[in-house]
Design a protein around this motif. Structure first.
Motif: not given
Length: 210
Positions: A5-7, A14-15, A152-154, A164-165
């Motif tokens: 799956h792509p990122a 999704s936040y 990438a998420h950060a 996130l962390c």
């Protein structure tokens, strides 16, 4: 090694889903009504996000145990690999260990490690889970670190780095516990550069590591 799956396909890209997962990690047995109140999202949107998190093995849903009449509410808890175990996560962990063992038989040079089999299988499971989540993890078995830089998420959700962390660490901890073995999470290594993201692990009983 991964599902391919792509990122952007990741449940935690999704936040809104990250926020929901964070709330559930902080307190188990959440209801949809509680999550709606906490996020301000529509109930149907929350249900869609919850189903996506269930499908990826991050949370489980179970009916409320009631002693009175009425339809039981559905309660949502994080799959922590200990008190709450996801059958999807269990399948992922087993499959990752099998693929890792196969790769090490085919490519013996990848089998050079001082870690025991249980710890290696834990790393197999964590690496696959992180790859599926859109990361590009680099494992250092000597220092017991997992470098997720660049995250990438950060980058996409820079204003929510702390949440996130905590969510990402919770996911790593859950996979390690589900896999079973001596490795546990210590935390994130401090960094001056906010784009750096390195998870520190340790072996249980190893007093030489923080």
């Amino acid at each position: 090694m991964t599902s391919g799956h792509p990122a952007g396909y990741s449940a935690i890209s999704s936040y809104s889903r990250v926020e929901i997962l964070h709330l559930i990690q902080e307190q188990s047995q959440r209801t949809i009504a509680e999550l709606v109140d906490a996020t301000g999202l529509h109930a149907n949107t929350v249900r869609e996000h919850l189903q996506r998190l269930i499908d990826d093995g991050y949370i489980i849903a179970e009916p409320e145990k009631r002693t009175t009449r009425g339809r039981p509410r559905v309660l949502y808890s994080a799959a922590d690999g200990a008190e709450t175990s996801s059958p999807i996560q269990r399948r992922k962990v087993r499959a990752a260990a099998e693929r890792g063992d196969l790769m090490r038989r085919v490519l013996p040079e990848t089998d050079a490690t001082e870690l025991d089999t249980a710890a290696v299988h834990q790393l197999d499971a964590v690496v696959e889970d992180l790859l599926d989540a859109g990361f590009d993890p680099v494992v250092d078995e000597q220092s017991l670190t997992i470098d997720l830089t660049p995250c990438a998420h950060a980058t996409a959700q820079a204003g929510h780095r702390d949440v996130l962390c905590r969510v990402h660490l919770g996911l790593v901890e859950g996979v390690l516990r589900e896999a079973g073995g001596p490795l546990t999470v210590t935390g994130m290594l401090p960094a001056c550069d906010p784009s750096e993201c390195v998870v520190q692990l340790r072996l249980r009983g190893d007093a030489t590591r923080p």
